[in-house]
Design a protein around this motif. Structure first.
Motif, PDB file in Angstrom:
ATOM      1  N   ALA A   1       0.832  -1.205   0.000  1.00 47.49           N
ATOM      2  CA  ALA A   1       0.000   0.000   0.000  1.00 47.49           C
ATOM      3  C   ALA A   1       0.867   1.256   0.000  1.00 47.49           C
ATOM      4  O   ALA A   1       0.578   2.225  -0.714  1.00 47.49           O
ATOM      5  CB  ALA A   1      -0.929  -0.013   1.210  1.00 47.49           C
TER       6      ALA A   1
ATOM      7  N   HIS B   1       2.104   2.053  -3.374  1.00 42.44           N
ATOM      8  CA  HIS B   1       1.060   2.692  -4.184  1.00 42.44           C
ATOM      9  C   HIS B   1       0.878   4.156  -3.778  1.00 42.44           C
ATOM     10  O   HIS B   1       0.703   5.022  -4.641  1.00 42.44           O
ATOM     11  CB  HIS B   1      -0.265   1.941  -4.061  1.00 42.44           C
ATOM     12  CG  HIS B   1      -0.305   0.677  -4.845  1.00 42.44           C
ATOM     13  ND1 HIS B   1      -0.337   0.645  -6.230  1.00 42.44           N
ATOM     14  CD2 HIS B   1      -0.322  -0.615  -4.444  1.00 42.44           C
ATOM     15  CE1 HIS B   1      -0.375  -0.605  -6.649  1.00 42.44           C
ATOM     16  NE2 HIS B   1      -0.355  -1.400  -5.579  1.00 42.44           N
TER      17      HIS B   1
ATOM     18  N   TRP C   1      -3.778   6.530  -4.793  1.00 40.10           N
ATOM     19  CA  TRP C   1      -4.452   6.543  -3.499  1.00 40.10           C
ATOM     20  C   TRP C   1      -5.561   5.508  -3.378  1.00 40.10           C
ATOM     21  O   TRP C   1      -5.725   4.903  -2.317  1.00 40.10           O
ATOM     22  CB  TRP C   1      -4.997   7.937  -3.211  1.00 40.10           C
ATOM     23  CG  TRP C   1      -3.917   8.942  -3.019  1.00 40.10           C
ATOM     24  CD1 TRP C   1      -3.592   9.978  -3.847  1.00 40.10           C
ATOM     25  CD2 TRP C   1      -2.978   9.005  -1.941  1.00 40.10           C
ATOM     26  NE1 TRP C   1      -2.522  10.678  -3.348  1.00 40.10           N
ATOM     27  CE2 TRP C   1      -2.127  10.104  -2.172  1.00 40.10           C
ATOM     28  CE3 TRP C   1      -2.778   8.239  -0.797  1.00 40.10           C
ATOM     29  CZ2 TRP C   1      -1.110  10.457  -1.305  1.00 40.10           C
ATOM     30  CZ3 TRP C   1      -1.763   8.593   0.074  1.00 40.10           C
ATOM     31  CH2 TRP C   1      -0.930   9.682  -0.187  1.00 40.10           C
ATOM     32  N   ASP C   2      -6.334   5.303  -4.442  1.00 42.20           N
ATOM     33  CA  ASP C   2      -7.444   4.344  -4.343  1.00 42.20           C
ATOM     34  C   ASP C   2      -6.932   2.933  -4.086  1.00 42.20           C
ATOM     35  O   ASP C   2      -7.487   2.205  -3.250  1.00 42.20           O
ATOM     36  CB  ASP C   2      -8.318   4.382  -5.606  1.00 42.20           C
ATOM     37  CG  ASP C   2      -9.090   5.683  -5.730  1.00 42.20           C
ATOM     38  OD1 ASP C   2      -9.337   6.339  -4.694  1.00 42.20           O
ATOM     39  OD2 ASP C   2      -9.463   6.033  -6.865  1.00 42.20           O
ATOM     40  N   GLU C   3      -5.880   2.547  -4.787  1.00 40.53           N
ATOM     41  CA  GLU C   3      -5.292   1.221  -4.586  1.00 40.53           C
ATOM     42  C   GLU C   3      -4.685   1.100  -3.189  1.00 40.53           C
ATOM     43  O   GLU C   3      -4.869   0.098  -2.496  1.00 40.53           O
ATOM     44  CB  GLU C   3      -4.232   0.930  -5.651  1.00 40.53           C
ATOM     45  CG  GLU C   3      -3.670  -0.465  -5.592  1.00 40.53           C
ATOM     46  CD  GLU C   3      -4.682  -1.570  -5.881  1.00 40.53           C
ATOM     47  OE1 GLU C   3      -4.488  -2.682  -5.353  1.00 40.53           O
ATOM     48  OE2 GLU C   3      -5.652  -1.324  -6.626  1.00 40.53           O
TER      49      GLU C   3
ATOM     50  N   LEU D   1      -5.511   2.816  -0.504  1.00 46.69           N
ATOM     51  CA  LEU D   1      -6.588   2.808   0.485  1.00 46.69           C
ATOM     52  C   LEU D   1      -7.277   1.448   0.538  1.00 46.69           C
ATOM     53  O   LEU D   1      -7.565   0.938   1.619  1.00 46.69           O
ATOM     54  CB  LEU D   1      -7.601   3.915   0.173  1.00 46.69           C
ATOM     55  CG  LEU D   1      -8.747   4.072   1.157  1.00 46.69           C
ATOM     56  CD1 LEU D   1      -8.234   4.387   2.557  1.00 46.69           C
ATOM     57  CD2 LEU D   1      -9.702   5.160   0.665  1.00 46.69           C
ATOM     58  N   SER D   2      -7.502   0.856  -0.607  1.00 43.81           N
ATOM     59  CA  SER D   2      -8.138  -0.459  -0.652  1.00 43.81           C
ATOM     60  C   SER D   2      -7.290  -1.501   0.080  1.00 43.81           C
ATOM     61  O   SER D   2      -7.816  -2.304   0.872  1.00 43.81           O
ATOM     62  CB  SER D   2      -8.360  -0.878  -2.109  1.00 43.81           C
ATOM     63  OG  SER D   2      -8.893  -2.172  -2.183  1.00 43.81           O
ATOM     64  N   LEU D   3      -6.009  -1.502  -0.164  1.00 44.79           N
ATOM     65  CA  LEU D   3      -5.110  -2.450   0.497  1.00 44.79           C
ATOM     66  C   LEU D   3      -5.069  -2.223   2.007  1.00 44.79           C
ATOM     67  O   LEU D   3      -5.132  -3.178   2.791  1.00 44.79           O
ATOM     68  CB  LEU D   3      -3.697  -2.322  -0.075  1.00 44.79           C
ATOM     69  CG  LEU D   3      -3.471  -2.951  -1.441  1.00 44.79           C
ATOM     70  CD1 LEU D   3      -2.195  -2.414  -2.065  1.00 44.79           C
ATOM     71  CD2 LEU D   3      -3.421  -4.463  -1.313  1.00 44.79           C
TER      72      LEU D   3
ATOM     73  N   ARG E   1      -7.308  -0.694   3.912  1.00 43.28           N
ATOM     74  CA  ARG E   1      -8.601  -1.061   4.528  1.00 43.28           C
ATOM     75  C   ARG E   1      -8.683  -2.579   4.700  1.00 43.28           C
ATOM     76  O   ARG E   1      -9.152  -3.065   5.729  1.00 43.28           O
ATOM     77  CB  ARG E   1      -9.764  -0.556   3.688  1.00 43.28           C
ATOM     78  CG  ARG E   1     -10.040   0.923   3.851  1.00 43.28           C
ATOM     79  CD  ARG E   1     -11.408   1.293   3.291  1.00 43.28           C
ATOM     80  NE  ARG E   1     -11.595   2.703   3.164  1.00 43.28           N
ATOM     81  CZ  ARG E   1     -11.945   3.525   4.151  1.00 43.28           C
ATOM     82  NH1 ARG E   1     -12.114   3.058   5.365  1.00 43.28           N
ATOM     83  NH2 ARG E   1     -12.114   4.815   3.934  1.00 43.28           N
ATOM     84  N   HIS E   2      -8.194  -3.303   3.708  1.00 39.04           N
ATOM     85  CA  HIS E   2      -8.173  -4.768   3.795  1.00 39.04           C
ATOM     86  C   HIS E   2      -7.298  -5.209   4.976  1.00 39.04           C
ATOM     87  O   HIS E   2      -7.699  -6.070   5.766  1.00 39.04           O
ATOM     88  CB  HIS E   2      -7.667  -5.359   2.472  1.00 39.04           C
ATOM     89  CG  HIS E   2      -7.514  -6.836   2.489  1.00 39.04           C
ATOM     90  ND1 HIS E   2      -8.569  -7.712   2.586  1.00 39.04           N
ATOM     91  CD2 HIS E   2      -6.396  -7.606   2.440  1.00 39.04           C
ATOM     92  CE1 HIS E   2      -8.123  -8.944   2.596  1.00 39.04           C
ATOM     93  NE2 HIS E   2      -6.801  -8.922   2.506  1.00 39.04           N
TER      94      HIS E   2
ATOM     95  N   GLU F   1      -9.047  -4.554   8.188  1.00 37.29           N
ATOM     96  CA  GLU F   1     -10.122  -5.533   8.414  1.00 37.29           C
ATOM     97  C   GLU F   1      -9.550  -6.850   8.923  1.00 37.29           C
ATOM     98  O   GLU F   1     -10.133  -7.490   9.795  1.00 37.29           O
ATOM     99  CB  GLU F   1     -10.916  -5.758   7.128  1.00 37.29           C
ATOM    100  CG  GLU F   1     -11.797  -4.586   6.741  1.00 37.29           C
ATOM    101  CD  GLU F   1     -12.386  -4.726   5.347  1.00 37.29           C
ATOM    102  OE1 GLU F   1     -12.206  -5.794   4.700  1.00 37.29           O
ATOM    103  OE2 GLU F   1     -13.015  -3.755   4.896  1.00 37.29           O
TER     104      GLU F   1
ATOM    105  N   CYS G   1      -3.028   7.205   5.272  1.00 40.91           N
ATOM    106  CA  CYS G   1      -3.487   7.198   3.881  1.00 40.91           C
ATOM    107  C   CYS G   1      -4.641   8.184   3.706  1.00 40.91           C
ATOM    108  O   CYS G   1      -4.657   8.980   2.769  1.00 40.91           O
ATOM    109  CB  CYS G   1      -3.902   5.786   3.478  1.00 40.91           C
ATOM    110  SG  CYS G   1      -4.380   5.633   1.735  1.00 40.91           S
TER     111      CYS G   1
END
Length: 151
Positions: free
Chosen positions: A29, A32, A38-40, A42-44, A46-47, A50, A65
């Protein structure tokens, strides 16, 4: 060392072996985010958060991020969550300075200078850190300048 391709390959190898490896997720992340993807990123993150909801490192990475994306309200919430987890496990102490630094950055961005200084002082009581101390000084200077502007 500027070997991004090799680093990306190593990260992918680690994740292929252990998809829950928080360090590899956060490093991927970070790569990236360095490229402003940023979208990639943030997705990583957040994963990762979680998968590791009790990790101050994961929540702080999420806060940073979000801060980088200009989403300081949510960033501040996540940084506060990370701060709350610092005492959950003695091993979390290593994350204190980065968590408090994120809090300072978010509060500073929102021009909540006094709260930023208080967060820095709280962090410095927990762990001496030169970077956090430097930011506390900078925020104090910005508070003085803001008060002069108001007058």
């Amino acid at each position: 060392m500027g070997r991004d391709e090799q680093a990306a390959e190593a990260i992918e190898a680690i994740l292929a072996e252990d998809p829950r490896h928080l360090g590899a997720i956060l490093l991927k992340a970070w790569m990236h985010s360095e490229d402003r993807e940023w979208d990639e990123a943030l997705s990583l993150i957040r994963h990762g958060a979680e998968l590791w909801p009790r990790s101050p490192e994961a929540l702080n990475a999420l806060a940073r991020c979000l801060h980088g994306m200009g989403q300081d309200d949510e960033a501040l919430e996540r940084a506060d969550q990370a701060r709350a987890l610092l005492d959950a496990d003695p091993a979390n102490a290593v994350h204190a300075a980065p968590v408090y630094l994120t809090l300072v950055w978010c509060l500073r961005e929102k021009r909540r200078f006094r709260e930023a200084i208080a967060a820095a002082e709280e962090g410095l009581r927990r762990t001496p850190d030169a970077i956090l101390a430097q930011w506390a000084t900078q925020v104090q200077d910005e508070l003085i300048a803001a008060e002069k502007e108001r007058c």
